[in-house]
Design a protein around this motif. Sequence first.
Motif, PDB file in Angstrom:
ATOM      1  N   ARG A 110       0.820  -1.210   0.000  1.00  0.00           N
ATOM      2  CA  ARG A 110       0.000   0.000   0.000  1.00  0.00           C
ATOM      3  C   ARG A 110       0.862   1.273   0.000  1.00  0.00           C
ATOM      4  N   ARG A 111       1.808   1.345   0.930  1.00  0.00           N
ATOM      5  CA  ARG A 111       2.621   2.561   1.037  1.00  0.00           C
ATOM      6  C   ARG A 111       3.629   2.670  -0.102  1.00  0.00           C
ATOM      7  N   GLY A 112       4.142   1.516  -0.520  1.00  0.00           N
ATOM      8  CA  GLY A 112       5.137   1.535  -1.592  1.00  0.00           C
ATOM      9  C   GLY A 112       6.495   1.991  -1.103  1.00  0.00           C
ATOM     10  N   ASP A 113       7.058   1.262  -0.130  1.00  0.00           N
ATOM     11  CA  ASP A 113       8.394   1.587   0.383  1.00  0.00           C
ATOM     12  C   ASP A 113       9.445   1.021  -0.570  1.00  0.00           C
ATOM     13  N   ASN A 114       9.403   1.498  -1.794  1.00  0.00           N
ATOM     14  CA  ASN A 114      10.260   0.972  -2.850  1.00  0.00           C
ATOM     15  C   ASN A 114      11.349   1.991  -3.185  1.00  0.00           C
ATOM     16  N   THR A 115      12.311   1.560  -3.972  1.00  0.00           N
ATOM     17  CA  THR A 115      13.387   2.461  -4.374  1.00  0.00           C
ATOM     18  C   THR A 115      13.551   2.447  -5.884  1.00  0.00           C
ATOM     19  N   LEU A 116      13.478   3.638  -6.459  1.00  0.00           N
ATOM     20  CA  LEU A 116      13.793   3.807  -7.878  1.00  0.00           C
ATOM     21  C   LEU A 116      15.263   4.200  -7.963  1.00  0.00           C
ATOM     22  N   ARG A 117      16.024   3.394  -8.663  1.00  0.00           N
ATOM     23  CA  ARG A 117      17.463   3.634  -8.736  1.00  0.00           C
ATOM     24  C   ARG A 117      17.892   3.854 -10.183  1.00  0.00           C
ATOM     25  N   TYR A 159      23.560   2.368 -19.136  1.00  0.00           N
ATOM     26  CA  TYR A 159      22.558   2.975 -18.256  1.00  0.00           C
ATOM     27  C   TYR A 159      21.475   1.947 -17.965  1.00  0.00           C
ATOM     28  N   SER A 160      21.074   1.868 -16.711  1.00  0.00           N
ATOM     29  CA  SER A 160      19.909   1.036 -16.415  1.00  0.00           C
ATOM     30  C   SER A 160      19.079   1.725 -15.337  1.00  0.00           C
ATOM     31  N   VAL A 161      17.847   1.275 -15.229  1.00  0.00           N
ATOM     32  CA  VAL A 161      16.923   1.825 -14.243  1.00  0.00           C
ATOM     33  C   VAL A 161      16.344   0.636 -13.482  1.00  0.00           C
ATOM     34  N   ALA A 162      16.617   0.584 -12.195  1.00  0.00           N
ATOM     35  CA  ALA A 162      16.118  -0.542 -11.395  1.00  0.00           C
ATOM     36  C   ALA A 162      15.053  -0.026 -10.431  1.00  0.00           C
ATOM     37  N   TYR A 163      14.003  -0.792 -10.278  1.00  0.00           N
ATOM     38  CA  TYR A 163      12.969  -0.436  -9.304  1.00  0.00           C
ATOM     39  C   TYR A 163      12.897  -1.573  -8.287  1.00  0.00           C
ATOM     40  N   PHE A 164      13.402  -1.305  -7.087  1.00  0.00           N
ATOM     41  CA  PHE A 164      13.461  -2.331  -6.047  1.00  0.00           C
ATOM     42  C   PHE A 164      12.186  -2.280  -5.216  1.00  0.00           C
ATOM     43  N   CYS A 165      11.420  -3.352  -5.267  1.00  0.00           N
ATOM     44  CA  CYS A 165      10.148  -3.404  -4.534  1.00  0.00           C
ATOM     45  C   CYS A 165      10.352  -4.083  -3.188  1.00  0.00           C
ATOM     46  N   ASN A 166       9.705  -3.539  -2.184  1.00  0.00           N
ATOM     47  CA  ASN A 166       9.773  -4.108  -0.839  1.00  0.00           C
ATOM     48  C   ASN A 166       8.378  -4.214  -0.261  1.00  0.00           C
ATOM     49  N   PRO A 167       8.165  -5.177   0.643  1.00  0.00           N
ATOM     50  CA  PRO A 167       6.945  -5.116   1.441  1.00  0.00           C
ATOM     51  C   PRO A 167       7.017  -3.826   2.266  1.00  0.00           C
ATOM     52  N   ASP A 168       5.883  -3.180   2.526  1.00  0.00           N
ATOM     53  CA  ASP A 168       5.879  -1.947   3.323  1.00  0.00           C
ATOM     54  C   ASP A 168       6.735  -2.149   4.573  1.00  0.00           C
ATOM     55  N   PHE A 169       7.502  -1.109   4.931  1.00  0.00           N
ATOM     56  CA  PHE A 169       8.530  -1.247   5.961  1.00  0.00           C
ATOM     57  C   PHE A 169       7.996  -1.537   7.361  1.00  0.00           C
ATOM     58  N   ASP A 170       6.702  -1.302   7.581  1.00  0.00           N
ATOM     59  CA  ASP A 170       6.166  -1.584   8.924  1.00  0.00           C
ATOM     60  C   ASP A 170       5.620  -3.009   9.021  1.00  0.00           C
TER      61      ASP A 170
END
Length: 353
Positions: free
Chosen positions: A188-195, A306-317
Amino acid sequence: MAPSAVSPQSSPSDPTLPFISLAPLLSYDPSATPRAAASLLSALKTSGFLYLTDSPIPPSLLSRVYALSAEFFARAAAEKAALAWTTPRANRGYSGMGMEKTSLGLSKEEVSQERRGEEGEDQKESFEIGRDDEDGCPNRWPQNDGDPGFKATMLDFFERCKRLHATVMQAIALALGLESSFFADYVRRGDNTLRLLHYPAVPAGAFSGGRVRAGLHSDYGSITLLFQDGRGGLQVEKRGGGFVDVTPVAGTIVMNAGDLLARWSNGLVQSTRHRVVEPPPPLWGKGKEEREQENRDQDVWYPPRYSVAYFCNPDFDRVIEALPGTWEGREGGKLWEAINSGAYLEQRLSATY
Ligand code: NI
């Protein structure tokens, strides 16, 4: 039960990475969606890496992301340094050459040993963007007057990837026999990282002695969505040893499972190790050694990647522990202890920076 720092890692048995269409997963067609979901899970179990086709990300948006990324990395060192990455907790901002060492090591000591080893420092720089509404962890935005500008473009891309993560998790739930909404409260929150990643141009000799652009590692979160240019160099470790190239295929997204999804699935899903090495050489049609010598003689340079990585995580809480149906009645039961998603990521990042 294994100590919490130990990460599940494996490698594909089949060198050919599967192609999975996103179309049936995005359309929620009851006649096609379950089968596509099963194929996706099967690919994650056997190789841990796959190509997603029929991407919902508009090509024009992806092109804009690449253009802004190249423009950002071309800026003066001082300008980039002013936006420096600060802490594993925030995980936002710019990391220059040698700041991060992707690694198999789980502690600072192990990782610094690898920095001094054959692979050397990673030959890359990166820029991290997190969700834009996290208290105490503001994104570090560069000035950009284009239209649409850097911030608007990256946040649009971030949101679309966040939705794709939810779609993939929904498919995994379906394939595991869980409610399709099972993961809704985890994404839901999307605690992800666009790198954004830039591997600078290097002379032909830069890869001698086993040096790499990014060291062998597994990813940390649930899944990673990777957009790569046409340069190549990404390799996935095979189960029996050796590596297979993840050849760039235009229009596809490379997807792989991370360590948290492997833990969550009680080892059912593979978190496959990978690295970025010497790309296909600038000269073709000769024996490898002859080609390499020729490249050195002619002072050949490998172009940047060049690359673009999107690291998905379960919400941090959220707390991650073996999913229903993955451990009951199995020998060994739950293979890993429950762990908080945010704490886990912070621990992994602390080792590599
Ligand atoms: Ni990775």
